[in-house]
Structure formats: C-alpha cells, structure tokens
Design an enzyme around this catalytic site. Structure first.
Site, PDB file in Angstrom:
ATOM      1  N   SER A 164       3.479  12.138  13.877  1.00 21.84           N
ATOM      2  CA  SER A 164       2.888  11.434  13.750  1.00 21.84           C
ATOM      3  C   SER A 164       1.873  10.244  14.747  1.00 21.84           C
ATOM      4  O   SER A 164       2.476   9.328  13.917  1.00 21.84           O
ATOM      5  CB  SER A 164       1.937  11.733  12.732  1.00 21.84           C
ATOM      6  N   ASP A 180      -2.690  13.451  15.980  1.00 23.41           N
ATOM      7  CA  ASP A 180      -3.622  13.883  15.306  1.00 23.41           C
ATOM      8  C   ASP A 180      -4.779  13.451  15.479  1.00 23.41           C
ATOM      9  O   ASP A 180      -5.953  11.990  16.318  1.00 23.41           O
ATOM     10  CB  ASP A 180      -3.633  13.027  13.499  1.00 23.41           C
ATOM     11  N   HIS A 215      -3.243  18.463  16.039  1.00 25.08           N
ATOM     12  CA  HIS A 215      -3.960  18.975  14.736  1.00 25.08           C
ATOM     13  C   HIS A 215      -5.944  18.272  14.942  1.00 25.08           C
ATOM     14  O   HIS A 215      -5.750  17.131  14.538  1.00 25.08           O
ATOM     15  CB  HIS A 215      -3.139  17.810  13.509  1.00 25.08           C
ATOM     16  N   MET A 243      -9.406  17.847  13.400  1.00 29.79           N
ATOM     17  CA  MET A 243      -9.738  17.008  11.906  1.00 29.79           C
ATOM     18  C   MET A 243     -10.641  16.991  12.621  1.00 29.79           C
ATOM     19  O   MET A 243     -11.514  15.769  12.300  1.00 29.79           O
ATOM     20  CB  MET A 243      -9.005  16.051  11.236  1.00 29.79           C
ATOM     21  N   GLY A 281      -6.457  12.339   6.571  1.00 34.21           N
ATOM     22  CA  GLY A 281      -7.814  11.386   6.906  1.00 34.21           C
ATOM     23  C   GLY A 281      -6.629  10.138   7.287  1.00 34.21           C
ATOM     24  O   GLY A 281      -7.137   8.998   8.239  1.00 34.21           O
ATOM     25  N   ASP A 309       2.115  18.102   5.983  1.00 31.84           N
ATOM     26  CA  ASP A 309       1.926  16.771   7.240  1.00 31.84           C
ATOM     27  C   ASP A 309       1.672  15.932   5.536  1.00 31.84           C
ATOM     28  O   ASP A 309       0.687  16.033   5.481  1.00 31.84           O
ATOM     29  CB  ASP A 309       0.616  17.202   8.423  1.00 31.84           C
ATOM     30  N   GLY A 338       4.486  10.019   9.753  1.00 37.31           N
ATOM     31  CA  GLY A 338       3.963   9.618  10.706  1.00 37.31           C
ATOM     32  C   GLY A 338       4.645   7.590  10.100  1.00 37.31           C
ATOM     33  O   GLY A 338       5.376   7.139  11.172  1.00 37.31           O
ATOM     34  N   SER A 339       4.196   7.599   9.302  1.00 40.48           N
ATOM     35  CA  SER A 339       4.107   5.663   8.655  1.00 40.48           C
ATOM     36  C   SER A 339       6.255   5.517   8.108  1.00 40.48           C
ATOM     37  O   SER A 339       6.710   4.662   8.994  1.00 40.48           O
ATOM     38  CB  SER A 339       3.418   5.620   7.228  1.00 40.48           C
TER      39      SER A 339
HETATM   40  C1  DX5 Z   1      -3.056  12.691   7.953  1.00 41.16           C
HETATM   41  C2  DX5 Z   1      -2.550  13.265   9.886  1.00 41.16           C
HETATM   42  C3  DX5 Z   1      -1.350  12.506   8.879  1.00 41.16           C
HETATM   43  C4  DX5 Z   1      -0.595  11.581   9.161  1.00 41.16           C
HETATM   44  C5  DX5 Z   1       0.709  12.020   8.524  1.00 41.16           C
HETATM   45  O1  DX5 Z   1      -4.798  13.270   7.990  1.00 41.16           O
HETATM   46  O2  DX5 Z   1      -2.970  14.129   9.719  1.00 41.16           O
HETATM   47  O3  DX5 Z   1      -0.203  13.584  10.412  1.00 41.16           O
HETATM   48  O4  DX5 Z   1      -0.780  10.370   9.942  1.00 41.16           O
HETATM   49  O5  DX5 Z   1       0.947  10.501   8.600  1.00 41.16           O
HETATM   50  P1  DX5 Z   1       1.977  10.046   7.547  1.00 41.16           P
HETATM   51  O6  DX5 Z   1       3.062  10.438   8.131  1.00 41.16           O
HETATM   52  O7  DX5 Z   1       2.311   8.249   7.119  1.00 41.16           O
HETATM   53  O8  DX5 Z   1       1.469  10.246   5.963  1.00 41.16           O
HETATM   54 ZN    ZN Z   2      -1.733  15.675  11.370  1.00 39.30          ZN
END
Ligand code: DX5
Ligand code: ZN
Length: 222
Positions: A9, A36, A68, A70, A144, A177, A199-200
């Site tokens: 992400s 995102d 994605h 949101m 978020g 996710d 992501g992280s």
């Molecule tokens: C959250 C996003 C995710 C997020 C995941 O709302 O949709 O894609 O970036 O990040 P990690 O892997 O750090 O939980």
């Molecule tokens: Zn996402």
C-alpha cells in the site's frame, strides 16, 4: 499453492519521491501497487487521486495498479481512474447507492471491479453481485490509516468468503488489507486469502526485498 500476490500500500511510501519508491518496491519483488484513495468524508483522511495514478504511469510504472476507493460518492470519479491507468477499482458498498450500477460502470470503463467489506460489514453484500466481481477486498482494520493492528475476527470472514468464491467456480481474487506483516501473513493465507496488502510492514522496513522475501517464504510454508 494459490497464486499469491503481494500488494504494497503506497499510503506508507515516501510521497516526496513516490515514483522512485514505487519502482523500488516493485523491483524488490512486489506484484501489485495498492493505491489508497481517501476523501476526508467517507474516511477521516485525505490522500491522492487520478492525477497521481496517471503520474505513476507516465513515470513508467507498468505493473498492476489496484485502486482502493475510500470515497463517497464513487461513480463520478471512476472514468477518471480508468483513464489514469487503474487496473482494479474497488469500492465500499456503503459509499454507493447503486452497487450493481457501480460495478458495471467500472467494467464498462475497462477495469476490474472489486467490492470492499469493512470489519463490521456483512458478507451478505456479496450475495447478489459476487459473480460480477473480479476481487473481494476484506478490510482487516477500519479504513483510513496505515499502521493499525489486524482485527482477529477477519480470519473467520476470510474462510467464509473463500467458500463463497470457490462455490462460484470463478477466478475472483480475495484480498485482505490492514495490519498484515511477516508474522501473520501465513495465517491469513491459510484462511483463504490470495492477495495481501501491506503498507507499513514493507515501506517502514529497512530492506523491502528482504521483507517481501520473508513474506513469500511464510506463504510457501502456509
Ligand atoms: C487503510 C488502507 C490500507 C493501509 C494498510 O485504510 O486501506 O491499505 O494503507 O496499511 P498497513 O499495512 O500499514 O495496515
Ligand atoms: Zn487499502
């Protein structure tokens, strides 16, 4: 073994040098770019739009981009993302008044549609549209923000959705996710997921390639 895909992400990437960072993570072995899009309305955060997606394409990123959304409403912006080079476009049923229309709109614009279920959103939303989806995205955190903790009740939901997908006999990706890392990726795979957003866990690591390889190793043994 399923055809596993790792989808970093870019929410956790370095936005001051996004093209480079995305290129690095793909070179390090990632399969899909998870993009995102947040609107400070459907979710309490604000990120990036079609211009940035298009900029990544112009920069030379050719791999699959998984957008994605949101955001609420969703329909107006779908053609823009298709033009910007999106491959998958996923959205939340709560953000569209006409879910079937939105799915068709994504397909008519040449992209692959996906439906996203929040941790407290029922899988009954899939009942009447599953056959028309290319992806089901299960949120394992509330959308978020990056860096949140994986919600344990997601495991059961992954198992249930895996059964639903298998009963259709169709190739529908089951993406998860939020809060995915080297420690839990094998358990998430075992429950039935095939596409893993992280992501992280990837972007905050010192060596993307090492992290992705460790994830793959865990997937192989799952
Ligand atoms: C959250 C996003 C995710 C997020 C995941 O709302 O949709 O894609 O970036 O990040 P990690 O892997 O750090 O939980
Ligand atoms: Zn996402």
């Amino acid at each position: 073994m399923r055809d596993y895909k790792i989808a970093p992400s870019i929410l956790s990437a370095d936005f001051s040098r996004l093209g480079d960072d995305v290129r690095s993570v793909l070179k390090a072995g990632a399969d899909i770019v998870h993009f995102d899009v947040m609107d400070n309305h459907y979710v309490p955060n604000l990120t990036i739009g079609p211009l940035v997606c298009s900029a990544l394409r112009s920069y030379g990123i050719e791999e699959t981009i998984d957008v994605h959304l949101m955001i609420k409403p969703v329909d107006r912006i779908i053609p823009d993302f298709a033009k910007a080079g999106a491959n998958y476009i996923t959205f939340h049923p709560e953000a569209s008044d006409h879910v079937d229309r939105t799915i068709n709109l994504i397909r008519e614009n040449g992209c692959m549609p996906g439906l996203v279920l929040n941790p407290a959103t029922s899988i009954t939303h899939l009942e009447n549209c599953i056959e028309n989806l290319d992806m089901i995205l299960l949120m394992s955190v509330n959308p978020g923000f990056g860096g949140q903790k994986f919600i344990e009740s997601t495991y059961k939901k992954i198992e249930q959705v895996r059964e639903l997908i298998d009963s259709t006999g169709k190739k529908i990706r089951l993406e998860v996710d939020g809060g995915i890392n080297i420690e839990n990726i094998d358990k998430i795979a075992k429950a039935g997921a095939d596409t893993f957003v992280a992501g992280s866990a990837i972007f905050n690591s010192d060596d993307y390639s090492e992290t992705i390889q460790s994830m793959r190793k865990k997937l192989k043994s799952s």
